[in-house]
Design an enzyme around this catalytic site. Structure first.
Site, PDB file in Angstrom:
ATOM      1  N   LYS A  22       0.841  -1.212   0.000  1.00  0.00           N
ATOM      2  CA  LYS A  22       0.000   0.000   0.000  1.00  0.00           C
ATOM      3  C   LYS A  22       0.872   1.257   0.000  1.00  0.00           C
ATOM      4  O   LYS A  22       0.626   2.194  -0.765  1.00  0.00           O
ATOM      5  CB  LYS A  22      -0.912  -0.055   1.229  1.00  0.00           C
ATOM      6  CG  LYS A  22      -1.920   1.061   1.341  1.00  0.00           C
ATOM      7  CD  LYS A  22      -3.137   0.619   2.139  1.00  0.00           C
ATOM      8  CE  LYS A  22      -2.885   0.490   3.623  1.00  0.00           C
ATOM      9  NZ  LYS A  22      -2.835   1.783   4.333  1.00  0.00           N
ATOM     10  N   SER A  23       1.884   1.271   0.859  1.00  0.00           N
ATOM     11  CA  SER A  23       2.750   2.468   0.939  1.00  0.00           C
ATOM     12  C   SER A  23       3.437   2.726  -0.392  1.00  0.00           C
ATOM     13  O   SER A  23       3.520   3.867  -0.863  1.00  0.00           O
ATOM     14  CB  SER A  23       3.834   2.258   1.999  1.00  0.00           C
ATOM     15  OG  SER A  23       3.278   2.248   3.273  1.00  0.00           O
ATOM     16  N   ARG A 122      -7.896  12.445  12.710  1.00  0.00           N
ATOM     17  CA  ARG A 122      -6.455  12.194  12.887  1.00  0.00           C
ATOM     18  C   ARG A 122      -5.633  13.480  12.820  1.00  0.00           C
ATOM     19  O   ARG A 122      -5.998  14.423  12.130  1.00  0.00           O
ATOM     20  CB  ARG A 122      -5.982  11.175  11.837  1.00  0.00           C
ATOM     21  CG  ARG A 122      -6.653   9.825  12.080  1.00  0.00           C
ATOM     22  CD  ARG A 122      -6.220   8.789  11.108  1.00  0.00           C
ATOM     23  NE  ARG A 122      -4.834   8.414  11.271  1.00  0.00           N
ATOM     24  CZ  ARG A 122      -4.204   7.540  10.481  1.00  0.00           C
ATOM     25  NH1 ARG A 122      -4.856   6.984   9.476  1.00  0.00           N
ATOM     26  NH2 ARG A 122      -2.958   7.230  10.703  1.00  0.00           N
ATOM     27  N   ASP A 317       2.421  -1.093  11.760  1.00  0.00           N
ATOM     28  CA  ASP A 317       1.110  -1.556  11.299  1.00  0.00           C
ATOM     29  C   ASP A 317       0.826  -3.006  11.705  1.00  0.00           C
ATOM     30  O   ASP A 317      -0.279  -3.496  11.491  1.00  0.00           O
ATOM     31  CB  ASP A 317       1.012  -1.398   9.779  1.00  0.00           C
ATOM     32  CG  ASP A 317       0.988   0.071   9.383  1.00  0.00           C
ATOM     33  OD1 ASP A 317       0.658   0.913  10.240  1.00  0.00           O
ATOM     34  OD2 ASP A 317       1.318   0.383   8.224  1.00  0.00           O
TER      35      ASP A 317
END
Ligand code: S3P
Length: 435
Positions: A22-23, A122, A317
């Site tokens: 994803k990153s 956030r 994560d």
């Protein structure tokens, strides 16, 4: 709103591939859009987070052609983006909104960035404050602490910034702003966060230097970069569910193909190995400047471990799934220095404590982590329970894996969030059972 029921069954056996990282996918889309000409991104993450980043670039005037395993990006060069007609919606993605804020701060147009309820809770001050030091004009709720953010593009200047937190999102946001800034941008962090941005900059030929602990970038490069073809490695954070699943379900043996093993991410492999896991890293190779390997994992008897602040950025994560491993291990696990976990998609310390407790795990919350008394020695099991993900994809998937070892079915509410990173999670999990 969907829910998932996990029925305990036999061993996990077989070979799986996980979604693209994803990153790296976010970054590949961004740098391809700023390149000149066509880039082909093969094996991108097709979770909602990355799809939202792709949609944002379409709104910024970039053509993108999608096929099932490929994204073709028609880059327009460093100065080729154009003003979007509507607010960019980054959905659930903290990475998407923070990286785009940095990129858009130095344009010559106006943008509004927003996201879902979780993203709007956030902290954005961590990027807004240093961007303002660079000359950016950004406003938002609570003085720019919360999204939506309104970014009025300005001519930026490079700064030397000592980030108080180890965050790849902060570092990457400032590197993207730094591309448009006059002079040098220099960023240090208390501990090294994931370095995908630096690696991908180099892959595209953008010179970024390391100077001791600092990352250094000369802004406004005289020449741009050309589009490139790249293959996105499998996401180690997605592989982690199968790694722990195979460890804790007896007689399992799983091979996960083509997973990114960037050393700034591999804390989970080292921690599980120290807990007693049998993990083999095989067939190592390189893709677009990132190390990749196949991972072979067999069930094992896990032991408790101490995980301090020095580990956190490299397993940030994987905290929810490591809590599951700890809950079933023999002995005590203590995690400290993990306060960053409180500002992720959910407060992951609080959510994992409350949900694992419902399943009979012995977990105590602390301000910066938790203490787990593993059930391992007594041959204890988790109890099937009615749990909720709190809208957090990693909590949802971690609880699903926990449910595999429970005494009866576990129901997890609010599982649509799994779409943000790993839409095929449940199908792949089902396919890897022997019975
Ligand atoms: C990410 C960085 C991490 C991580 C997030 C993805 C990135 O956040 O938790 O899921 O792609 O840069 P922080 O570096 O801000 O902790």
């Amino acid at each position: 709103m969907t829910s998932l029921t996990i029925t305990p069954r036999g061993a996990l056996r077989g070979t799986v591939a996980v979604p693209g990282d994803k990153s790296i996918t976010h970054r590949a889309i961004i740098l391809s859009a700023l390149a000149e000409g066509r880039s082909t991104i093969t094996g991108p993450c097709r979770g909602e987070d990355c799809l939202n980043t792709a949609r944002s670039f379409r709104a910024l005037g970039i053509r993108m052609d999608e096929s099932p395993d490929r994204l073709e990006v028609h880059g327009k060069g460093l100065w080729g983006l154009s003003e979007p007609e509507y607010p960019l919606d980054c959905g659930n993605s903290g990475t998407g909104i923070r990286l785009l804020t940095g990129l858009l701060a130095g344009q010559d147009f106006f943008t509004v960035l927003t996201g879902d309820e979780s993203v709007r809770r956030r902290p954005m001050g961590r990027v807004v404050k240093p961007l303002r030091e660079m000359g950016a004009v950004i406003s938002g709720r609570k003085g720019g602490e919360l999204a939506p953010l309104a970014v009025t593009g300005r001519r930026l200047r490079g700064i030397a910034y000592a980030s108080p937190i180890a965050s790849a999102q902060v570092k990457s946001c400032l590197l993207l702003a730094g591309l448009y800034a006059e002079g040098v941008t220099r960023i240090t962090e208390p501990r090294r966060s994931r370095d995908h941005t630096e690696r991908l900059f180099r892959f595209f030929g953008i010179p970024v230097q390391e100077d001791g602990q600092a990352v250094v970038l000369q802004g406004r490069p005289a020449v741009g970069w050309l589009g490139k073809d790249l293959l996105v490695p499998g996401d180690l954070s997605a592989a982690a569910y199968f790694l722990v699943g195979a460890c804790i379900v007896p007689e399992s043996e799983v091979t996960i193909l083509g997973v990114g093993v960037n050393p700034t991410r591999t804390g989970v492999l080292e921690i599980l190995t120290e807990m007693g896991a049998h993990i083999q890293v095989a067939n190592e190779r390189d893709e677009a400047g990132e190390p990749v390997a196949d991972l072979l994992v067999r069930s094992a008897h896990l032991r408790g471990i101490r995980i301090g602040a020095e580990w956190i950025p490299r397993m940030i994560d994987e905290f929810p799934i490591l809590c599951v491993a700890a809950a079933l291990a023999e002995g005590e696990t203590v995690i400290t220095g993990a306060e960053e976990l409180r500002v992720k998609e959910s407060d992951r310390i609080a959510t994992m404590v409350s949900e694992l407790r419902k399943m009979g795990a012995r977990v105590t919350e602390t301000p910066d982590g938790l203490i787990v008394q593993g059930l391992g020695k007594s041959g204890g099991r988790l109890r099937g329970a009615a749990c909720t993900s709190h809208g957090d994809h990693r909590v949802a998937m971690a609880l699903a894996i926990a449910g595999l070892t429970a005494d009866k079915p576990t129901t997890i509410d609010e599982t649509d969030c799994i779409e943000t990173s790993f839409p095929e999670f449940y199908d792949k999990l089902l396919k890897s059972f022997t019975k």
